[in-house]
Scaffold this active site. Structure first.
Site, PDB file in Angstrom:
ATOM      1  N   ASP A  24       0.758  -1.044  -0.008  1.00 38.97           N
ATOM      2  CA  ASP A  24       0.349   0.290   0.049  1.00 38.97           C
ATOM      3  C   ASP A  24       0.369   1.830  -0.219  1.00 38.97           C
ATOM      4  O   ASP A  24       1.973   1.494   0.379  1.00 38.97           O
ATOM      5  CB  ASP A  24      -1.190  -0.025   1.232  1.00 38.97           C
ATOM      6  CG  ASP A  24      -1.947  -0.954   1.648  1.00 38.97           C
ATOM      7  OD1 ASP A  24      -1.371  -2.205   0.696  1.00 38.97           O
ATOM      8  OD2 ASP A  24      -2.146  -1.037   2.758  1.00 38.97           O
ATOM      9  N   GLU A 197     -10.527  -2.521   4.478  1.00 39.94           N
ATOM     10  CA  GLU A 197      -9.571  -1.448   4.678  1.00 39.94           C
ATOM     11  C   GLU A 197      -9.059  -0.516   4.152  1.00 39.94           C
ATOM     12  O   GLU A 197      -9.660   0.150   3.562  1.00 39.94           O
ATOM     13  CB  GLU A 197      -8.258  -2.377   4.173  1.00 39.94           C
ATOM     14  CG  GLU A 197      -8.519  -4.071   4.730  1.00 39.94           C
ATOM     15  CD  GLU A 197      -7.295  -5.187   4.146  1.00 39.94           C
ATOM     16  OE1 GLU A 197      -6.365  -5.862   5.458  1.00 39.94           O
ATOM     17  OE2 GLU A 197      -6.469  -4.643   2.784  1.00 39.94           O
TER      18      GLU A 197
HETATM   19  C1  FRU Z   1      -3.804  -3.926   2.384  1.00 40.66           C
HETATM   20  C2  FRU Z   1      -3.498  -4.123   4.029  1.00 40.66           C
HETATM   21  C3  FRU Z   1      -3.432  -3.105   5.384  1.00 40.66           C
HETATM   22  C4  FRU Z   1      -2.117  -2.795   6.151  1.00 40.66           C
HETATM   23  C5  FRU Z   1      -1.026  -3.554   5.093  1.00 40.66           C
HETATM   24  C6  FRU Z   1      -0.266  -4.725   5.825  1.00 40.66           C
HETATM   25  O1  FRU Z   1      -3.867  -4.029   1.789  1.00 40.66           O
HETATM   26  O2  FRU Z   1      -3.486  -5.368   4.443  1.00 40.66           O
HETATM   27  O3  FRU Z   1      -4.585  -3.270   5.891  1.00 40.66           O
HETATM   28  O4  FRU Z   1      -1.750  -2.293   6.649  1.00 40.66           O
HETATM   29  O5  FRU Z   1      -1.844  -4.370   3.940  1.00 40.66           O
HETATM   30  O6  FRU Z   1       1.326  -4.649   4.863  1.00 40.66           O
END
Ligand code: FRU
Length: 477
Positions: A24, A197
């Site tokens: 992300d 998320e």
């Molecule tokens: C989204 C996610 C978030 C988390 C991160 C972990 O892609 O799953 O919810 O903070 O990636 O790398």
């Protein structure tokens, strides 16, 4: 190591880390002339582990300089996704006697997920974690993460959105340290095929009207329309405390219907004089990302995009278009116009990183469009199916590399022509395809592990199509 890797898949204008894992976008903030792009990063390998915040900056959203890793795991856990703001009024007290700086919000992912903060007094180059972390402790919920902080101008307070299992929790604070839970949103609303998320929230004018809407962004994984991960949104009102949606409870709105647009976040603190809302997404999908065979990096971002709202028969809907700055990455244009038929193409271009603008008028062809990444036995098809009324990206014949889990697929979005005219903007960049149509209301983003082909060629099936104009620009950052 790089020489032995997969340079044929390394994008030119899409950000990738020089090495190792990325997911992300995090901490997107504009500060002192720089766009910051932090990102979920493993500095040590191409696996999803040791999650840290990698860091890159750009002054033009096209050329990115990767800097040192900003935040590394500590006794509270790994550094999961989150956001950043400029604390202009020094509400946090972190900037006594110095210029106001940046405050970052992230999830400490250890035995439980909790929210922590860190601050920087030197334009994001070095960070100090707050000694009172976590600022939001875990209340006994497994999925409790991805804080997004925005400034609520009317009340002069901060708002924090948190993804909590199947809903979004809203908190408020005067000082970025002490947070009160004030509302929740999500029960019975939108898609629930997976965990929620990476929320975001911003207000946008509805183009051509006097109205505006608050846009609540919620990523979901799995349960997306193309399988796996996807970005959904809600439109409504926000009074600083509570989000009230306008659409019917069973409405599900997706930012786009491609397979590889996830965890999208917008930049904070872009000056009002600019006025744009800009965001960027992770160009991958949890369904197969861990098997994507790029080396020595794994993970790419989309291009930065300007988001907007347009009025439609169903009400306001989201639009996205590549930021106009990308046009500075264009080389000399090549142009063509004419008739394309099923008897074979009359024009083709080479280049695996191209920005394309095409304007078609429907004729007798049942299907038409542009084949990209064409090689001897491979191609990716970006097309319009006239009878179905849908735009699609078909990567089933893209190449021999297959990370599995539904990667080999065709992704489609409903789309009407405008009185028989179809205008497409297409960005291809060695292993990425982004298609924008209907002034940005219809978008498809796909990762494409092409087999080395770099020919682009318009096509028509079962008849012909008029290609009123085709502009092909090489792109390079
Ligand atoms: C989204 C996610 C978030 C988390 C991160 C972990 O892609 O799953 O919810 O903070 O990636 O790398």
């Amino acid at each position: 190591r790089a020489a032995a890797g997969t340079p044929q898949w390394r994008p030119t204008v899409h950000f990738t880390p020089a090495e190792n894992w990325m997911n992300d976008p995090n901490g997107l903030v504009f500060h002192e002339g720089e766009y910051h792009l932090f990102f979920q990063h493993n500095p040590y390998s191409t696996e999803h582990a040791n999650l840290s915040w990698g860091h890159a900056v750009s002054t033009d959203l096209v050329r990115w300089d990767e800097l040192d890793v900003a935040l590394e795991p500590d006794e509270l856990g790994e550094i999961y996704s989150g956001s950043a703001v400029v604390d202009h009024r020094n509400t946090s007290g972190f900037f006594d006697g110095v210029e106001p700086g940046l405050v970052a919000f992230y999830t400490s992912a250890g035995e439980t997920q909790q929210q922590s903060i860190a601050y920087s007094r030197d334009r994001g180059r070095t960070w100090t974690k707050f000694d009172g972390n976590p600022v939001i402790a875990n209340p006994g919920i497994e999925d409790f993460r991805d804080p997004k902080v925005i400034w609520d101008e009317p009340s002069g307070q901060w708002v924090l959105l948190l993804a909590v299992d199947d809903h979004i929790a809203f908190y408020r604070s005067p000082n970025l340290r002490d947070w009160d839970l004030v509302s929740e949103f999500g029960a019975g609303r939108g898609a629930h095929g997976g965990v929620w998320e990476c929320p975001d929230l911003f207000e946008l004018p509805v183009a051509g009207t006097e109205e505006s809407r608050w846009v609540l962004i919620v990523s979901i994984n799995p349960g997306g329309p193309a399988g796996g991960s996807a970005t959904q949104y809600f439109l409504g009102d926000f009074d600083g405390t509570t989000f009230v949606p306008h659409d019917e409870p069973d409405t599900v709105l997706w930012a786009e219907l491609g397979a590889d647009f996830y965890a999208a976040q917008s930049w904070s603190d872009i000056p009002a004089s600019d006025g744009r809302r800009l965001w960027i997404g992770w160009l991958s999908n949890w369904d197969y990302t861990k098997q994507v065979p790029t080396e020595p990096w794994r993970g790419a971002m989309t291009v930065p995009r300007e988001v907007g709202l347009v009025d439609t028969d169903e009400g306001p809907r989201l639009t996205q278009r590549p930021v106009q700055e990308l046009e500075s990455a264009r080389g000399p244009v090549r142009r063509w116009s004419g008739t394309v038929s099923d008897e074979g193409s009359v024009v083709e271009y080479s280049g695996a990183a191209l920005d394309v603008v095409a304007d078609f008028t429907v004729d007798s062809a049942a299907m038409f469009g542009i084949d990209v990444f064409v090689g001897e036995r491979s191609r990716t098809r970006v097309g319009y199916d006239v009878r179905a009324g849908e735009l699609f990206v078909d990567r089933t014949g893209a190449g021999s590399a297959d990370p599995g889990s539904g990667y080999r697929a065709r992704h489609a979005a409903p789309l009407d022509t405008e009185d028989g005219v179809l205008r497409l903007r297409l960005l291809i960049d060695r292993s990425t395809v982004e298609v924008f149509a209907a002034d940005g209301r219809v978008v498809l983003t796909d990762l494409v592990l092409r087999d080395g082909g770099d020919i682009l060629r318009p096509f028509a099936e079962d008849g012909r199509v008029q290609l009123n104009s085709l502009e092909v620009y090489p792109i390079e950052a």
